[in-house]
Motif scaffolding. Structure first.
Motif, PDB file in Angstrom:
ATOM      1  N   PRO A   1      48.477 -57.813 -19.957  1.00  0.00           N
ATOM      2  CA  PRO A   1      47.147 -57.738 -20.581  1.00  0.00           C
ATOM      3  C   PRO A   1      46.583 -56.323 -20.716  1.00  0.00           C
ATOM      4  N   LEU A   2      47.142 -55.346 -20.001  1.00  0.00           N
ATOM      5  CA  LEU A   2      46.646 -53.977 -20.115  1.00  0.00           C
ATOM      6  C   LEU A   2      47.250 -53.226 -21.298  1.00  0.00           C
ATOM      7  N   SER A   3      48.332 -53.729 -21.849  1.00  0.00           N
ATOM      8  CA  SER A   3      49.048 -52.991 -22.899  1.00  0.00           C
ATOM      9  C   SER A   3      48.170 -52.583 -24.081  1.00  0.00           C
ATOM     10  N   PRO A   4      47.307 -53.454 -24.609  1.00  0.00           N
ATOM     11  CA  PRO A   4      46.505 -53.039 -25.779  1.00  0.00           C
ATOM     12  C   PRO A   4      45.539 -51.896 -25.485  1.00  0.00           C
ATOM     13  N   TYR A   5      45.238 -51.670 -24.207  1.00  0.00           N
ATOM     14  CA  TYR A   5      44.226 -50.674 -23.851  1.00  0.00           C
ATOM     15  C   TYR A   5      44.832 -49.439 -23.188  1.00  0.00           C
ATOM     16  N   MET A   6      46.135 -49.451 -22.947  1.00  0.00           N
ATOM     17  CA  MET A   6      46.765 -48.430 -22.114  1.00  0.00           C
ATOM     18  C   MET A   6      46.551 -47.019 -22.669  1.00  0.00           C
ATOM     19  N   LYS A   7      46.859 -46.812 -23.931  1.00  0.00           N
ATOM     20  CA  LYS A   7      46.772 -45.463 -24.500  1.00  0.00           C
ATOM     21  C   LYS A   7      45.339 -44.950 -24.505  1.00  0.00           C
ATOM     22  N   VAL A   8      44.406 -45.816 -24.875  1.00  0.00           N
ATOM     23  CA  VAL A   8      42.994 -45.417 -24.929  1.00  0.00           C
ATOM     24  C   VAL A   8      42.493 -45.049 -23.537  1.00  0.00           C
ATOM     25  N   LEU A   9      42.838 -45.872 -22.542  1.00  0.00           N
ATOM     26  CA  LEU A   9      42.380 -45.614 -21.179  1.00  0.00           C
ATOM     27  C   LEU A   9      42.960 -44.315 -20.637  1.00  0.00           C
ATOM     28  N   LEU A  10      44.247 -44.085 -20.872  1.00  0.00           N
ATOM     29  CA  LEU A  10      44.873 -42.851 -20.387  1.00  0.00           C
ATOM     30  C   LEU A  10      44.220 -41.624 -21.034  1.00  0.00           C
ATOM     31  N   THR A  11      43.949 -41.714 -22.319  1.00  0.00           N
ATOM     32  CA  THR A  11      43.313 -40.594 -23.031  1.00  0.00           C
ATOM     33  C   THR A  11      41.922 -40.322 -22.471  1.00  0.00           C
ATOM     34  N   THR A  12      41.144 -41.377 -22.291  1.00  0.00           N
ATOM     35  CA  THR A  12      39.784 -41.223 -21.776  1.00  0.00           C
ATOM     36  C   THR A  12      39.783 -40.647 -20.367  1.00  0.00           C
ATOM     37  N   LEU A  13      40.639 -41.177 -19.512  1.00  0.00           N
ATOM     38  CA  LEU A  13      40.675 -40.711 -18.120  1.00  0.00           C
ATOM     39  C   LEU A  13      41.081 -39.250 -18.038  1.00  0.00           C
ATOM     40  N   LEU A  14      42.029 -38.847 -18.878  1.00  0.00           N
ATOM     41  CA  LEU A  14      42.463 -37.450 -18.866  1.00  0.00           C
ATOM     42  C   LEU A  14      41.330 -36.531 -19.327  1.00  0.00           C
ATOM     43  N   GLN A  15      40.606 -36.958 -20.346  1.00  0.00           N
ATOM     44  CA  GLN A  15      39.450 -36.179 -20.816  1.00  0.00           C
ATOM     45  C   GLN A  15      38.372 -36.108 -19.739  1.00  0.00           C
ATOM     46  N   SER A  16      38.152 -37.223 -19.050  1.00  0.00           N
ATOM     47  CA  SER A  16      37.123 -37.255 -18.009  1.00  0.00           C
ATOM     48  C   SER A  16      37.498 -36.383 -16.823  1.00  0.00           C
ATOM     49  N   ALA A  17      38.799 -36.337 -16.510  1.00  0.00           N
ATOM     50  CA  ALA A  17      39.253 -35.499 -15.399  1.00  0.00           C
ATOM     51  C   ALA A  17      38.973 -34.027 -15.655  1.00  0.00           C
ATOM     52  N   GLU A  18      38.848 -33.667 -16.938  1.00  0.00           N
ATOM     53  CA  GLU A  18      38.622 -32.266 -17.291  1.00  0.00           C
ATOM     54  C   GLU A  18      37.163 -31.977 -17.626  1.00  0.00           C
ATOM     55  N   ARG A  19      36.291 -32.918 -17.341  1.00  0.00           N
ATOM     56  CA  ARG A  19      34.872 -32.665 -17.542  1.00  0.00           C
ATOM     57  C   ARG A  19      34.426 -31.469 -16.698  1.00  0.00           C
ATOM     58  N   PRO A  20      33.468 -30.692 -17.178  1.00  0.00           N
ATOM     59  CA  PRO A  20      32.986 -29.541 -16.396  1.00  0.00           C
ATOM     60  C   PRO A  20      32.452 -29.941 -15.020  1.00  0.00           C
ATOM     61  N   ASP A  21      31.953 -31.184 -14.907  1.00  0.00           N
ATOM     62  CA  ASP A  21      31.428 -31.646 -13.620  1.00  0.00           C
ATOM     63  C   ASP A  21      32.471 -32.468 -12.857  1.00  0.00           C
ATOM     64  N   GLY A  22      33.763 -32.229 -13.143  1.00  0.00           N
ATOM     65  CA  GLY A  22      34.836 -32.991 -12.516  1.00  0.00           C
ATOM     66  C   GLY A  22      34.920 -32.839 -11.013  1.00  0.00           C
ATOM     67  N   ASP A  23      34.354 -31.750 -10.472  1.00  0.00           N
ATOM     68  CA  ASP A  23      34.363 -31.564  -9.024  1.00  0.00           C
ATOM     69  C   ASP A  23      33.359 -32.467  -8.318  1.00  0.00           C
ATOM     70  N   GLU A  24      32.394 -32.975  -9.050  1.00  0.00           N
ATOM     71  CA  GLU A  24      31.339 -33.776  -8.437  1.00  0.00           C
ATOM     72  C   GLU A  24      31.780 -35.231  -8.269  1.00  0.00           C
ATOM     73  N   ALA A  25      31.320 -35.832  -7.182  1.00  0.00           N
ATOM     74  CA  ALA A  25      31.505 -37.272  -6.939  1.00  0.00           C
ATOM     75  C   ALA A  25      32.975 -37.696  -6.983  1.00  0.00           C
ATOM     76  N   ASN A  26      33.869 -36.757  -6.666  1.00  0.00           N
ATOM     77  CA  ASN A  26      35.301 -37.077  -6.639  1.00  0.00           C
ATOM     78  C   ASN A  26      35.822 -37.537  -8.002  1.00  0.00           C
ATOM     79  N   LEU A  27      35.164 -37.099  -9.091  1.00  0.00           N
ATOM     80  CA  LEU A  27      35.478 -37.605 -10.427  1.00  0.00           C
ATOM     81  C   LEU A  27      36.909 -37.277 -10.841  1.00  0.00           C
ATOM     82  N   ARG A  28      37.316 -36.022 -10.671  1.00  0.00           N
ATOM     83  CA  ARG A  28      38.659 -35.636 -11.118  1.00  0.00           C
ATOM     84  C   ARG A  28      39.732 -36.451 -10.390  1.00  0.00           C
TER      85      ARG A  28
END
Length: 558
Positions: free
Chosen positions: A187-214
């Motif tokens: 069931p995760l297959s249709p969302y896999m690429k989108v989720l990986l892309t979003t998470l990678l972008q979020s890991a590089e947010r300028p505030d990635g050091d906060e709240a254990n986000l990265r």
């Protein structure tokens, strides 16, 4: 025998009086509290959680009305309090009791992810993360698309705390599909690429050091990769160059202060974990052309003696050796000095343990071609066992590794046989205080590793036609097995491996030692086999049946 400390069930008797007092603390949020501050609300929520774990199902009829009354309250403090109360009762009650409330709450929680107040959004995301961890089966299947879309959106926008909780929810959700990664799809297959892309972008947010986000985002990426079905393997292979590029960029940072260096080490460690997951999933032909670059980056991390990422780096190298199998040999000249350094890193004992595991993995993969590197590696392993100051958790994997190396190099193990067996037999004589549960657990782990080593050495010598060299050690090993048969504190792992070793000794050493019939036809051997047969555990019963057949045939032969 009377119970020394009978449960008086005080909390169960007082739960209807305790809950209203504790829920009143949940509305005492401190909007400007420091990130690590322990507030009154947190204390009340922790106490409610303990109550829930103690009284289990009985907490639901007392606490659920507060949740239902206030979860859509106009006052944000009460909305947040209701969510925190719901989180408190997720752990304790049975799935049958809490399940209907989870199903009812999911739609509301998804709405609350967009609440006007950031504290409510944070709590809603945290609640969803806990549900995904503890009660994933209670989430209706038809809500999965909305859930994933909402979590994806929260990773992209909003506060670091909300995004971090959303990433944690994705991680917990992915864990539910661990047994489906060999399926054609899941069931995760249709969302896999989108989720990986979003998470990678979020890991590089300028505030990635906060709240254990990265960390939360990168760990979610690794977990998603680990559970990806087969229809996602090509997409994962196409993503590897992107992670290699990001890994390479971490070495171009210059003018770093101590905080920057720690951040770089963290990013490198997280990327090592992602690479490990990719090499466990992607097919070898796709990986081979990129592995030179990956290994160069990993060795560059290991060459920095002050890096905090060596543990993750060795784990990634293990995964690469498993993926490449015998083709990993081309990297051994470059890798061995770092492996030996890891084995000798007794102060960072976790790194040492992972390095030992990497040696075992590589040995199984390149087999006899491990021989030229064994002098350095065996010397380091022996020094670890002899070191009285090294953390005790290092010794079991080191002893087990002797067996891995013996199986890999066969006759080539002869130069290391005598001192390996001496160390194993010394370890076999270890005794601990039976009243100390931690030491009893350690003894079981130690004995398990000793049994694994004996099995590996026997198989290696058999493959090398050198079983005659093992004859002198058989009687002491049988005495060790007899002590195990009499030990009431042994666990099932020990029993299974002890029975397997009995069968191996009968099968391999029987033709070499005729008098072994008498030594195997003893009550301790029968007791080990009968105990395993009575365990009811399929694999152990199968091992015991095989060992019994082998021993019986050996004893009955002329």
């Amino acid at each position: 025998r009377p119970v020394e400390n009978p449960c008086m069930r005080y909390v169960a008797a007082a739960v209807s009086h305790l809950v209203p007092i504790l829920t009143s603390t949940l509305t005492k949020q401190e909007e400007d509290a420091e990130e690590d501050a322990f507030t009154l609300q947190m204390a009340g929520q922790l106490c409610l959680t303990n109550v829930s774990q103690t009284v289990e199902d009985a907490v639901v009829p007392v606490l659920a009305p507060f949740v239902q009354q206030h979860i859509q309250n106009e006052n944000w403090r009460y909305r947040d309090a209701a969510i925190m109360a719901f989180i408190s009762m997720l752990e304790g009650p049975s799935e049958e009791v809490i399940g209907p409330y989870v199903r009812e709450a999911m739609g509301i929680l998804l709405t609350l992810l967009n609440d006007a107040h950031v504290i409510v959004r944070d709590s809603a995301a945290h609640c969803i993360a806990r549900i995904c961890l503890l009660h994933i089966r209670c989430i209706p299947g038809e809500q999965l698309p909305a859930l994933l879309q909402s979590l994806d959106a929260k990773c992209k926008e909003g506060s670091p705390k909300v995004a971090s909780q959303a990433a944690s929810a994705i991680f917990n959700l992915a864990q539910a599909f661990r047994d489906q990664n060999e399926a054609e799809t899941n069931p995760l297959s249709p969302y896999m690429k989108v989720l990986l892309t979003t998470l990678l972008q979020s890991a590089e947010r300028p505030d990635g050091d906060e709240a254990n986000l990265r960390v939360a985002c990168m760990e979610a990426i690794s977990e998603l990769i680990s559970v990806a079905a087969r229809d996602q393997r090509d997409m994962l292979g196409q993503s590897l160059p992107e992670f290699i590029n990001r890994f390479s960029q971490t070495f171009s940072m210059s003018g770093l202060n101590e905080e920057d260096k720690n951040r770089r080490d963290q990013i490198q460690g997280l990327l090592c974990a992602v690479i490990q997951s990719l090499y466990r999933q992607v097919d070898k032909p796709i990986l081979l052309p990129m592995t030179d670059n990956v290994m160069q980056l990993l060795l560059q991390v290991l060459s920095n003696k002050n890096s905090n990422s060596h543990e993750e780096c060795f784990s990634a190298i293990s995964a690469i050796s498993d993926a490449l199998d015998a083709d990993f040999l081309k990297y051994m000249d470059a890798v061995t000095p770092f492996l030996v350094a890891g084995l000798r890193n007794s102060e960072a004992y976790q790194v040492c343990i992972v390095a030992v595991g990497t040696v075992g993995d590589i040995s199984r993969n390149i087999e006899g071609k491990m021989q030229p590197y064994c002098d350095q590696i065996m010397n380091a392993l022996v020094d670890d066992v002899k070191d009285p100051k090294i953390h005790r958790s290092v010794k079991p994997p080191v002893l087990s590794c002797f067996g891995d190396i013996a199986m890999a190099i066969g006759a080539g193990f002869q130069p290391y046989l005598d001192f390996s067996m001496m160390l194993l037999m010394q370890a076999s004589n270890t005794n601990v205080n039976p009243e100390d549960e931690d030491l009893v657990d350690y003894l079981n782990i130690l004995r398990e590793s000793i049994l694994e080593a004996y099995v590996g050495i026997i198989q290696g010598l058999r493959d090398g036609n050198l079983l005659q060299l093992f004859v002198q050690y058989v009687s002491p090993i049988l005495q060790f097995l007899q002590r195990i048969s009499e030990d009431p504190a042994r666990d099932d792992y020990i029993l299974s491996k002890a029975v397997g070793l009995l069968g191996d000794i009968a099968q391999t050493m029987g033709p070499v030692i005729p008098q072994l019939k008498t030594e195997l036809n003893q009550p301790f051997a029968a007791k080990l086999i009968n105990d395993a047969m009575a365990s009811g555990e399929d694999s152990m019963v199968e091992t015991a049946t095989w060992a019994s057949t082998v021993i019986t045939q050996f004893i009955q032969t002329n």
